[in-house]
Design an enzyme around this catalytic site. Structure first.
Site: not given
Ligand SMILES: *Cc1c(COP(=O)(O)O)cnc(C)c1O
Length: 434
Positions: A107
């Site tokens: 993220k």
């Molecule tokens: C947010 C997140 C996901 C999922 O990603 P999306 O874009 O919501 O599908 C997967 N793994 C981790 C560690 C995350 O923080």
């Protein structure tokens, strides 16, 4: 760059408007009016370009003249100060590590890009803004890190007291500077409700410019396409078709890949892998999209019962199930399977996966057993295993190393402001500290 709402394809807004609004007023999602293909010459020499150069070309094609090239170049270089390496784990199975940023999760790409884009637009207009976010953990730490020290931006994060992991709380509360953590005596839902009320409160919004850092913001999706190109560049010399398996919750990460493919990236297939929250894999089987309340799993950043980017996937493939299935395969796995994958991969290759990454590994394995053509499979590692140290250590029955930066945050004193779960208290705080 012009964008429309998935609920009104005739509407148009600029990138600047889409970034600050987050959501169109009709509750659709913003989509780029055009997703232009990059020229063949770009793909012919992609393996000779740096991550920053690749990302700049992608951005330039998507964003166009709304941001001057020189500014865009510096934004991209400033976002991508860490690598996204592709590492071979098994024959035909590679991992794309997306956790080398400041919050140790993928993220960071979205949050850092959004922060710099907002800051660019704000400085141009000499405005100031307060970013208000409710978090149950991961989003908050990426946003806090991403917006840290950004000129013109104050960040206020609400998190439920006692309900985020120790590492996550430290990541939220030890930065200081322009980032304040409000520790709410309540649940994540309380935090979300208070934030929603703030956006609807006319007396508050007339006194300060508020914005969210929501995961559906288009500026978080754009940078999530960069690393698909860069992974392809790293694997291109090996020659085989590339497939990507993305561990998915709200499907923003996968959408970034779908954008990349629209821009001409030769991706043989996408695999969407989920935990027990299998709404999209079930849709791909039955054609019925049936959101449900989420169930708790060990890959908790993917515990999503109503994936918010589904409307974007529908938009890309005109809501046509067959077209969607031609691009995306979907699988789901339970916690026992996830733990077994973490254990067996660790035993066989020594590679340590966080639970989310393990779900992606399983999806790729399953796809390859059903589609035995030789491909270079890539599964996306979305978080550093140390962020889920308890689950990882108990599963692989071994101690793991905590990165120095994460350890440093753990050793800093927590700085949070306690708050009741009442909107009035949030409002008073925001106005006092204006
Ligand atoms: C947010 C997140 C996901 C999922 O990603 P999306 O874009 O919501 O599908 C997967 N793994 C981790 C560690 C995350 O923080």
């Amino acid at each position: 760059m012009q964008l429309y709402s998935t609920k009104n394809k005739a509407s148009r807004v600029s990138l600047e408007e889409a970034v600050f609004k987050g959501l169109p007023p009709d509750n659709g999602l913003y989509m780029p009016e055009a997703i232009p293909a990059l020229p063949a010459s770009f793909f012919e020499q992609i393996e000779h370009l740096s991550f920053q150069e690749i990302a700049f070309r992608v951005c330039q094609a998507l964003i166009g003249s709304e941001i001057p090239d020189e500014e865009l170049k510096s934004i991209v270089s400033d976002v991508l100060t860490f690598d996204a390496p592709v590492i071979k784990v098994e024959e035909g199975m590679h991992v794309l590590e997306l956790f080398h940023g400041p919050s140790f999760a993928f993220k960071d790409f979205g949050a850092r890009f959004m922060a710099r884009l907002m800051s660019y637009f704000l400085q141009k207009e000499k405005k100031e803004i307060t970013i208000l976010v409710a978090t149950s953990g991961d989003t908050g730490s990426a946003v806090a890190q991403g917006f840290y020290n950004m000129p013109g931006i104050r960040v206020v994060i609400l998190y439920p007291s006692g309900k985020v992991s120790e590492i996550q709380e430290k990541q939220l509360t030890t930065l200081g500077g322009n980032v304040t953590a409000l520790e709410v005596a309540g649940t994540f839902d309380d935090c979300q409700r208070m934030v929603k009320e703030a956006f609807l409160d006319a007396s508050l919004t007339s006194q300060m410019m508020l914005s969210s850092a929501n995961s559906i913001n288009i500026s978080r999706l754009i940078p999530q396409s960069f690393y698909y190109f860069y992974a392809y560049a790293q694997l291109k010399p090996l020659g085989k078709p590339v497939v990507f398996c993305t561990p998915s919750g709200n499907f923003g990460n996968l959408c970034g890949g779908l954008f990349a493919q629209r821009m001409g990236l030769p991706v043989h297939a996408f695999i969407a892998s989920t935990n027990a929250n299998d709404i999209v894999p079930a849709y791909l089987k039955s054609g019925v999209f049936h959101p449900k309340p989420s169930v708790a799993t060990i890959s908790n950043a993917m515990d999503v019962g109503n994936p918010s980017n589904f409307a974007r996937i529908q938009d890309l493939y005109d809501g046509d199930l067959e077209k969607t299935k031609a691009h995306i395969s979907g699988y789901s796995f339970n916690d026992a399977q996830t733990r077994e994958a973490m254990r067996s991969v660790y035993r066989q290759s020594g590679y340590i996966m966080c639970p989310h990454t393990a779900v992606a590994y399983l999806g790729l394995k399953q796809y390859q057993s059903e589609n035995p053509t030789a491909v270079n499979g890539v599964f996306l590692a979305t978080a550093h295993p140390a962020k889920f140290v308890d689950i990882v250590e108990e599963t692989i029955e071994s101690r793991i190393q905590i990165p120095v930066k994460l350890q440093e945050a753990m050793n800093k004193p927590k700085q949070s402001i306690p708050l009741a779960n009442k909107f009035e208290d949030l409002k008073n705080y925001l106005l006092q500290r204006k």
